[in-house]
Motif scaffolding. Structure first.
Motif, short mmCIF file in Angstrom:
data_model
loop_
_atom_site.label_atom_id
_atom_site.label_comp_id
_atom_site.label_asym_id
_atom_site.label_seq_id
_atom_site.Cartn_x
_atom_site.Cartn_y
_atom_site.Cartn_z
N ARG A 17 0.56 -1.04 -0.22
CA ARG A 17 -0.08 0.19 0.18
C ARG A 17 0.90 1.63 0.21
O ARG A 17 0.42 1.88 -0.63
CB ARG A 17 -0.82 -0.26 1.41
CG ARG A 17 -2.18 -1.06 1.22
CD ARG A 17 -3.00 -0.78 2.54
NE ARG A 17 -2.43 -0.50 3.31
CZ ARG A 17 -2.72 -1.59 4.47
NH1 ARG A 17 -3.16 -3.19 3.80
NH2 ARG A 17 -2.22 -2.36 5.92
N GLN A 121 -1.52 6.53 3.89
CA GLN A 121 -2.38 5.77 4.82
C GLN A 121 -2.33 5.40 5.94
O GLN A 121 -1.92 5.13 7.02
CB GLN A 121 -2.79 4.89 3.60
CG GLN A 121 -3.70 5.16 2.72
CD GLN A 121 -3.76 3.67 1.30
OE1 GLN A 121 -4.79 2.99 2.73
NE2 GLN A 121 -2.76 3.03 0.69
N ARG A 122 -3.51 5.79 6.59
CA ARG A 122 -3.56 6.03 8.03
C ARG A 122 -3.58 4.80 8.82
O ARG A 122 -2.78 4.54 9.70
CB ARG A 122 -5.25 6.83 8.86
CG ARG A 122 -4.82 6.47 10.50
CD ARG A 122 -6.73 6.94 11.24
NE ARG A 122 -6.97 8.94 11.27
CZ ARG A 122 -7.32 9.31 11.29
NH1 ARG A 122 -8.48 8.91 11.23
NH2 ARG A 122 -6.61 10.50 11.74
N ARG A 123 -3.86 3.60 8.09
CA ARG A 123 -3.54 2.64 8.96
C ARG A 123 -1.40 2.16 8.67
O ARG A 123 -1.97 1.21 9.70
CB ARG A 123 -4.38 1.71 8.06
CG ARG A 123 -4.23 0.96 6.77
CD ARG A 123 -5.17 -0.15 6.32
NE ARG A 123 -5.25 0.74 4.20
CZ ARG A 123 -5.82 -0.06 4.22
NH1 ARG A 123 -6.72 -0.99 4.59
NH2 ARG A 123 -5.77 -0.28 2.48
N ASP A 124 -1.61 2.65 7.96
CA ASP A 124 0.54 2.67 7.34
C ASP A 124 1.20 3.26 8.50
O ASP A 124 2.41 3.49 8.63
CB ASP A 124 0.65 2.52 5.92
CG ASP A 124 -0.06 1.79 5.85
OD1 ASP A 124 -0.12 0.31 5.95
OD2 ASP A 124 -0.25 1.98 3.78
#
Length: 156
Positions: A17, A121-124
């Motif tokens: 990602r 991305q926030r999740r990464d």
């Protein structure tokens, strides 16, 4: 002005990602350019996946140059610069959290750059930021050591 996209992890031959975020940012820059843009994709084990992704997303394959050996930020910069010597200023695409380290290495190597940070991305972001908290000081120490050795060799 050529574009350099720094590699990041791939998963089973496909961009992660974080790497896709970088590639999307590169495509945006390519699409916005008035003239064709040569793109160097750099990274050991990543360059092929990056080139394939760019071509799948409309980038002319004749404009994509693979640099498949670099294993670090400084090697990405050094090897791309060696591939296309004489570039006055590189546009380097990396992740937003990686911009300071990229600028630090470019300064040390004397390679003029404009660094574009792709939004992570926030999740990464948490894992990436933690890794960068270790990697940035490590790079600064490596640069300091290299400069110290260079100064010592000039003195002797």
């Amino acid at each position: 002005m050529p574009l350099l996209v720094l590699g990041a992890r791939t998963l089973h031959g496909y961009p992660s990602r974080i790497l896709v975020d970088r590639l999307r940012a590169a495509v945006s820059l390519i699409d916005a350019a008035p003239d064709p843009v040569q793109v160097v994709v750099s990274g050991d084990g990543e360059a092929a996946a990056m080139a394939h992704w760019l071509v799948e997303h409309g980038v002319d394959p004749d404009l994509v140059v693979r640099e498949p050996y670099a294993r670090s930020t400084n090697e990405n910069l050094e090897r791309a610069h060696a591939l296309i010597p004489g570039v006055e200023r590189w546009t380097v695409v990396t992740s937003d959290f990686h911009v300071p380290r990229t600028r630090l290495w470019a300064w040390h190597l004397g390679i003029p750059v404009h660094v574009v940070g792709a939004e992570t991305q926030r999740r990464d972001l948490v894992v990436a930021a933690l890794r960068e908290c270790l990697a940035l000081p490590h790079s600064a120490l490596r640069i300091g050591w290299r400069r110290l050795l260079a100064r010592a060799s000039r003195s002797s």
